[in-house]
Design a protein around this motif. Sequence first.
Motif, PDB file in Angstrom:
ATOM      1  N   TYR A   1      36.566   0.762  21.955  1.00 27.46           N
ATOM      2  CA  TYR A   1      35.351  -0.060  22.030  1.00 27.46           C
ATOM      3  C   TYR A   1      34.908  -0.273  23.469  1.00 27.46           C
TER       4      TYR A   1
ATOM      5  N   PRO B   1      27.880   2.180  28.715  1.00 25.24           N
ATOM      6  CA  PRO B   1      27.295   1.131  27.859  1.00 25.24           C
ATOM      7  C   PRO B   1      26.265   1.640  26.858  1.00 25.24           C
TER       8      PRO B   1
ATOM      9  N   GLU C   1      32.466  -5.728  26.606  1.00 21.32           N
ATOM     10  CA  GLU C   1      31.713  -4.528  26.264  1.00 21.32           C
ATOM     11  C   GLU C   1      32.053  -3.385  27.226  1.00 21.32           C
ATOM     12  N   ARG C   2      31.547  -2.208  26.914  1.00 17.37           N
ATOM     13  CA  ARG C   2      31.791  -1.039  27.743  1.00 17.37           C
ATOM     14  C   ARG C   2      31.050  -1.162  29.077  1.00 17.37           C
TER      15      ARG C   2
END
Length: 415
Positions: free
Chosen positions: A165, A170, A239-240
């Motif tokens: 994940y 992004p 998040e990425r």
Amino acid sequence: MTSAPHAPSPAPVVPAALDGIRAIEIGTFISAPFAATLLADFGAEVIKLELPDIGDPMRTLGEYPPGGDSSYWWSAMGRNKRSVALDVRTDEGREILGRLLESADVLVENFRPGTLERWGITMDWVRARRPGIIVARISGYGQDGPWRDVPGFDRNAQAFSGLVYVTGEPDMPPQQAGLPLCDFNAGLWGAFGIVTALLGQLRQRRESGNEIDLALYETMIPFLKDMPQRFRHQGRVTERTGNTPDYVAPGGAYRTGSGEWIFISGTGDRVFERLITAVGRPDLAAAEQFRQNKGRVTHRPVLDAAINEWLAARSTDEAIAQLQAADVPAVKIQSIRDVMTHPQVIARGNFIDVPQPEGGQVCMPAPLPRMADMPPQVRWPGEHLGQSTRRVLRDELGLDDAELARLAREGVIGA
């Protein structure tokens, strides 16, 4: 008349660290076999049980040497082990396994939960034959819980663990690691658990055994840095961020004037000052908004622009040399060619060429970690399927040639 000097005494033979430990491996693919390989590298006697005529599917993965019947990868994963082709699913095969367990210290397996039990190899059955045995069990999701019976391989574990994940850019799909991290990580944790259990037995003078239950996905949980705390205490989902770490600036992957990529770490106030000075912008080091890491993360684009402008005018070698001269952590993002030809890797002996019994050599990673005393070593590469069957069953269990021939005809063993 003076006497001739005495010849120097031969250096004493130092036993390997795990000399005298005997392990039985009933595993396929990577996690359990890798755990057993680590034990074998440090001197444990490992008997690898494989199904006759089939063997560990790892034998078929990747490239093969010319004329070989198993892959290069197998030569490394099967090193220092004795291959016994035995069908433990049969009554006689299970009985032979039981006799082998009577002198074993460790059993390591990585089948889906319930598989061994379905073959009659329950933990009670194992302990009845060797009460003090250490059993390491590696599976996709563990031996209990609602997902106990769900099938899972390395990629599933990467996705389930939270690793995938946060990997990738992004605005792009999540990206798995390019290597089977969870499988190899499980082998590391498994070997660590086995050695810890053995040490606990020794130090506490316990004769009872132990059972290690390890899920592939949970081997990544300790590597999630502060992601659990962010979610638990702030409700934030990490998040990425691609090659740009979200918790420190500057740093990440940058392109040089040669068109290659290097990774620069500007972590910490002093390293940041050295980095930004090296790229010709000491004024940024003095600016108030860049004095602390939090401000540098907020204003990352300004710093990255300065670094990119400086790198665009320099080759990879020139940039790395100047950054390292300024004591800034910077390194080329290396291909396997770069890795294996790098002077540091060569000096450390990280890859070795091991002679093959049939001639030639096979390259494999050197055993780790290095130790000043009782170091690991590769004694032989992975054997052919069933190469040690007759020797083990004849010499250790006393089966005669007639019995071995009958078992081979009936498919219980292979040789």
